[in-house]
Design a protein around this motif. Structure first.
Motif, short mmCIF file in Angstrom:
data_model
loop_
_atom_site.label_atom_id
_atom_site.label_comp_id
_atom_site.label_asym_id
_atom_site.label_seq_id
_atom_site.Cartn_x
_atom_site.Cartn_y
_atom_site.Cartn_z
N SER A 155 42.51 51.63 -7.57
CA SER A 155 42.21 52.03 -6.19
C SER A 155 41.20 51.10 -5.54
CB SER A 155 41.69 53.47 -6.16
OG SER A 155 42.70 54.35 -6.57
N LEU A 156 40.17 50.72 -6.29
CA LEU A 156 39.18 49.77 -5.75
C LEU A 156 39.83 48.43 -5.43
CD1 LEU A 156 36.17 50.53 -8.12
CD2 LEU A 156 36.23 50.94 -5.65
N ALA A 157 40.67 47.96 -6.33
CA ALA A 157 41.33 46.67 -6.12
C ALA A 157 42.24 46.71 -4.90
CB ALA A 157 42.12 46.27 -7.36
N ASN A 158 42.90 47.83 -4.68
CA ASN A 158 43.80 47.95 -3.54
C ASN A 158 43.07 47.96 -2.20
OD1 ASN A 158 46.52 47.84 -4.33
ND2 ASN A 158 46.32 49.84 -5.30
N ARG A 159 41.77 48.15 -2.20
CA ARG A 159 40.98 48.09 -0.97
C ARG A 159 40.66 46.66 -0.57
NH1 ARG A 159 36.37 52.65 -2.05
NH2 ARG A 159 37.78 54.40 -2.36
N LEU A 160 40.82 45.74 -1.51
CA LEU A 160 40.50 44.33 -1.24
C LEU A 160 41.58 43.69 -0.39
CD1 LEU A 160 39.43 43.31 -4.85
CD2 LEU A 160 37.92 43.82 -2.93
N GLY A 161 41.18 42.70 0.34
CA GLY A 161 42.15 41.88 1.05
C GLY A 161 42.72 40.83 0.11
N GLU A 162 43.70 40.11 0.59
CA GLU A 162 44.27 39.02 -0.19
C GLU A 162 43.46 37.76 0.07
OE1 GLU A 162 46.34 39.19 -2.55
OE2 GLU A 162 47.21 41.15 -2.24
N PRO A 163 43.28 36.89 -0.88
CA PRO A 163 43.90 36.85 -2.20
C PRO A 163 43.12 37.62 -3.27
CG PRO A 163 42.67 34.83 -1.91
CD PRO A 163 42.51 35.64 -0.63
N GLU A 164 41.97 38.22 -2.89
CA GLU A 164 41.12 38.90 -3.88
C GLU A 164 41.84 40.02 -4.61
OE1 GLU A 164 40.22 38.32 -0.72
OE2 GLU A 164 38.60 36.85 -0.93
N ARG A 165 42.67 40.78 -3.88
CA ARG A 165 43.41 41.88 -4.50
C ARG A 165 44.30 41.37 -5.63
NH1 ARG A 165 48.27 43.32 -4.47
NH2 ARG A 165 48.95 45.43 -4.87
N SER A 166 45.10 40.36 -5.34
CA SER A 166 45.99 39.80 -6.36
C SER A 166 45.21 39.18 -7.51
CB SER A 166 46.92 38.76 -5.74
OG SER A 166 47.78 39.38 -4.81
N GLN A 167 44.12 38.52 -7.20
CA GLN A 167 43.27 37.93 -8.25
C GLN A 167 42.71 39.01 -9.16
OE1 GLN A 167 40.48 35.83 -5.79
NE2 GLN A 167 41.77 34.00 -5.65
N CYS A 168 42.31 40.12 -8.58
CA CYS A 168 41.77 41.22 -9.36
C CYS A 168 42.82 41.77 -10.32
CB CYS A 168 41.25 42.31 -8.43
SG CYS A 168 40.45 43.67 -9.29
N PHE A 169 44.02 41.99 -9.83
CA PHE A 169 45.09 42.51 -10.69
C PHE A 169 45.47 41.50 -11.77
CE2 PHE A 169 46.18 45.58 -7.17
CZ PHE A 169 45.75 46.70 -7.86
N THR A 170 45.43 40.22 -11.44
CA THR A 170 45.70 39.19 -12.44
C THR A 170 44.66 39.22 -13.54
OG1 THR A 170 46.78 37.79 -10.79
CG2 THR A 170 45.99 36.70 -12.79
N ILE A 171 43.38 39.34 -13.16
CA ILE A 171 42.30 39.42 -14.14
C ILE A 171 42.46 40.66 -15.01
CG2 ILE A 171 39.81 39.80 -14.42
CD1 ILE A 171 39.45 38.04 -11.88
N LEU A 172 42.74 41.80 -14.38
CA LEU A 172 42.91 43.04 -15.13
C LEU A 172 44.06 42.92 -16.13
CD1 LEU A 172 42.18 46.00 -15.67
CD2 LEU A 172 43.71 46.63 -13.79
N ALA A 173 45.19 42.37 -15.70
CA ALA A 173 46.34 42.22 -16.59
C ALA A 173 46.02 41.27 -17.74
CB ALA A 173 47.55 41.73 -15.80
#
Length: 133
Positions: free
Chosen positions: A41-59
């Motif tokens: 949920s926190l990551a989905n509040r981010l704008g791009e490209p930060e959101r995608s970067q966050c999910f990449t880091i998490l994965a």
């Protein structure tokens, strides 16, 4: 408890590779579905490209840490924690799971201060960042 830790809702956009590599050295990393949902949920509040970067880091982090242990805390158990009203579902689950068992790493000051007060091992994530860990 040395060698164990809970990823307690860390805001992954704040993590850098150096800190992640240190956290990954724990013998065991414990999380819950509730914690991962909050991170999502926190990551989905981010704008791009930060959101995608966050999910990449998490994965990448989840795949590279062989000992990531996702523990399920029943909502009923979390709700029955006497601190549920103060902390809510996710943090009550952390309190229930970690009590006398796990070191908690969190950026939640209210949770960290409570854990210190009841002598549960805790690291405030902002301290890690300020000490350039």
């Amino acid at each position: 408890m040395l060698g164990t830790g809970i990823l307690a809702g860390l805001r992954l956009q704040k993590l850098n590779g150096k800190v992640l590599s240190k956290i990954a050295k724990f013998k065991k990393l414990v999380t819950t579905p509730n914690i991962l949902t909050e991170v999502n949920s926190l990551a989905n509040r981010l704008g791009e490209p930060e959101r995608s970067q966050c999910f990449t880091i998490l994965a990448q982090f989840s795949k590279n840490v062989a000992l990531l242990d996702e523990c399920y805390v029943k909502s009923l158990d979390a709700v029955n924690n006497d601190k549920f009203v103060k902390f809510g579902l996710t943090d009550s689950g952390i309190l229930t799971l970690s009590k006398g068992k796990y070191l908690v790493i969190t950026d939640d000051l209210k949770l960290a201060n409570y854990l210190q007060g009841v002598e549960n091992d805790v690291i405030k994530f902002n301290n890690i960042r300020s000490f350039n860990w």
